[in-house]
Structure formats: structure tokens, C-alpha cells
Design an enzyme around this catalytic site. Structure first.
Site, short mmCIF file in Angstrom:
data_model
loop_
_atom_site.label_atom_id
_atom_site.label_comp_id
_atom_site.label_asym_id
_atom_site.label_seq_id
_atom_site.Cartn_x
_atom_site.Cartn_y
_atom_site.Cartn_z
N ASP A 53 0.86 -1.19 0.00
CA ASP A 53 0.00 0.00 0.00
C ASP A 53 0.89 1.24 0.00
O ASP A 53 1.37 1.68 1.05
CB ASP A 53 -0.91 -0.01 1.22
CG ASP A 53 -1.84 1.21 1.28
OD1 ASP A 53 -1.79 2.03 0.34
OD2 ASP A 53 -2.58 1.33 2.27
N TYR A 145 -10.00 13.56 -10.61
CA TYR A 145 -8.93 12.78 -11.25
C TYR A 145 -7.92 13.69 -11.93
O TYR A 145 -6.70 13.54 -11.75
CB TYR A 145 -9.55 11.83 -12.28
CG TYR A 145 -8.55 11.10 -13.13
CD1 TYR A 145 -7.81 10.05 -12.61
CD2 TYR A 145 -8.35 11.46 -14.47
CE1 TYR A 145 -6.88 9.37 -13.39
CE2 TYR A 145 -7.43 10.78 -15.26
CZ TYR A 145 -6.71 9.74 -14.71
OH TYR A 145 -5.79 9.08 -15.49
N LYS A 149 -3.86 14.20 -11.19
CA LYS A 149 -2.84 13.94 -12.19
C LYS A 149 -2.06 15.21 -12.54
O LYS A 149 -0.88 15.16 -12.89
CB LYS A 149 -3.46 13.32 -13.44
CG LYS A 149 -3.93 11.89 -13.25
CD LYS A 149 -2.77 10.96 -12.91
CE LYS A 149 -3.16 9.50 -12.96
NZ LYS A 149 -2.03 8.58 -12.66
N THR A 180 -7.75 -1.06 -22.76
CA THR A 180 -7.80 -2.14 -21.77
C THR A 180 -9.18 -2.80 -21.84
O THR A 180 -10.15 -2.19 -22.32
CB THR A 180 -7.58 -1.60 -20.35
OG1 THR A 180 -8.70 -0.75 -19.99
CG2 THR A 180 -6.29 -0.81 -20.26
#
Length: 229
Positions: A53, A145, A149, A180
Site C-alpha cells: 500500500d 482525477y 494527475k 484495456t
């Protein structure tokens, strides 16, 4: 010199597996880490460790310690560990922002913090952080998000400025949508040929780790396929 040693975080995911495969074929020795146990079937010398982690700084330090124990050297780090959420701000919460910060920023900060002293001492080393094209321009539903980033990209720039005098390179890749299985399932009407193949992004990452990129510091390299950003 023995083949270079690279730590790859987030190595259990699709991109992590692609990066590990590409670097393994290029002769790198690898320490592969993730919350889940990364698979490894390559011929390269690699060690795979799960239950890591990286939001916990002590876990990041233990990763560095393990790399030294197994290989006796560290030449590069690829910070892939992270996560994504799509959530319009009107429906969002601070919990989402905190989660994106922890998964995308904290993991990267902790790994960089754990390895930088050694890189400075040995006067060499390369760090490649995985940001996102959203760090350049955010789309709808990507506030938390994209902000996280963007922080990764700003961290990359700051670390590059602080460490290039020590012969340490820090750069980032900024991918758009990766091809993906999960993205194909969530966007069935899109054309995945427009997206970024994980193997293609792995090649850019390997370039940034290599001596061919010795004069590149603090770059955020867009790798966006045919996606408009």
C-alpha cells in the site's frame, strides 16, 4: 555493468503488466509491486510483491529496502500505482477528491521520497511518473482525477529541477484512454483503435528510463493516440 534494476509500482494492472513485459524483454531486472500480487512469466530476473500500500510511506521505504536486498542496486522507478474515477462535480464529494489524491499523488510522492536520497548519493537514477492527458485539459466528470494527475505533473517538474544537478532524471508520461478490457467494456461504442496501446506507452516509458533520454528533465510527454485533448 549488470543489467539495470527498475521498481515498477501498480504492476498487477494491464499497463503494469505491459511495462513489466517490455522492460523484461529489454533486459531490465524488475521489482514488481502492487496491492494485488503481480503476475510474472517473463524470462527476465524479476521479483513480484503483493499487499503493498504505497499510500503508506513505510511501505514505499520497504519496497526500496527489498530492491536493495534482492538486487543490490536501483537504477529506476516507474510510478504506475493510481486510480480513476468519473464523477460530475455536482454529484461529487470531498471523499472522492481525497481518494484520488491518495491513490495518484500520495503513492508517487512516497515512492519518490523513499528512493531520492539513494539516487542523489549514487549521482544517477531515473524516475518516470504516470500522469494523464487530463492533466493538460480536463473533461467533464474528471475534476478530482484531473486535479490529482495535474499534481503528479507539477511534482515531476519540481523534482526534476531539484535533482538534475545530481544526475537524476524525473519525467512523466501523459496518456489518454488506454486500450484495456475495462475501458472497452465501459465504452462499447468507441473505437479502441483511437486509444493508446499499453505496449506503446511501455515503449515511451522505457525510452525515458534509458540513456537516450539523458538530456530530458521535467517533461510531461503526451501519449494520446488519436484521442483529441
Amino acid at each position: 555493468m549488470s543489467n539495470p534494476v527498475v521498481i515498477v509500482t501498480g504492476a498487477a494492472g494491464v499497463l503494469g503488466q505491459a511495462v513489466a513485459s517490455h522492460l523484461g524483454q529489454a533486459g531490465y531486472r524488475l521489482l514488481l509491486v502492487d496491492l494485488n500480487q503481480p503476475d510474472w512469466e517473463g524470462d527476465s530476473d524479476a521479483v513480484s510483491i503483493g499487499n503493498v500500500d504505497l499510500t503508506q510511506p513505510e511501505h514505499a521505504q520497504e519496497v526500496v529496502n527489498q530492491a536493495w536486498e534482492y538486487f543490490g542496486q536501483i537504477d529506476g522507478v516507474v510510478n504506475l500505482a493510481g486510480g480513476f474515477v468519473w464523477e460530475p462535480q455536482a454529484e461529487s464529494s470531498l471523499e472522492t477528491w481525497d481518494r484520488m489524491y491518495a491513490m495518484n499523488v500520495q503513492t508517487t510522492v512516497n515512492m519518490c521520497q523513499a528512493v531520492l536520497a539513494q539516487f542523489q548519493d549514487q549521482q544517477s537514477g531515473a524516475i518516470v511518473n504516470v500522469g494523464a492527458a487530463a492533466a493538460i485539459k480536463a473533461g467533464a466528470g474528471m475534476g478530482a482525477y484531473a486535479a490529482s494527475k495535474s499534481a503528479v505533473l507539477r511534482l515531476t517538474e519540481a523534482l526534476a529541477a531539484e535533482n538534475k544537478q545530481f544526475g537524476v532524471r524525473v519525467n512523466a508520461v501523459l496518456p489518454s484512454i488506454l486500450d484495456t478490457p475495462a475501458n472497452r467494456a465501459s465504452m462499447p461504442d468507441a473505437d479502441p483503435a483511437d486509444w493508446v496501446a499499453p505496449a506503446s506507452l511501455a515503449g515511451v516509458i522505457e525510452f525515458l528510463l534509458s540513456d537516450l533520454a539523458r538530456d530530458i528533465h521535467g517533461a510531461g510527454i503526451p501519449v494520446v493516440g488519436r484521442v483529441t485533448i
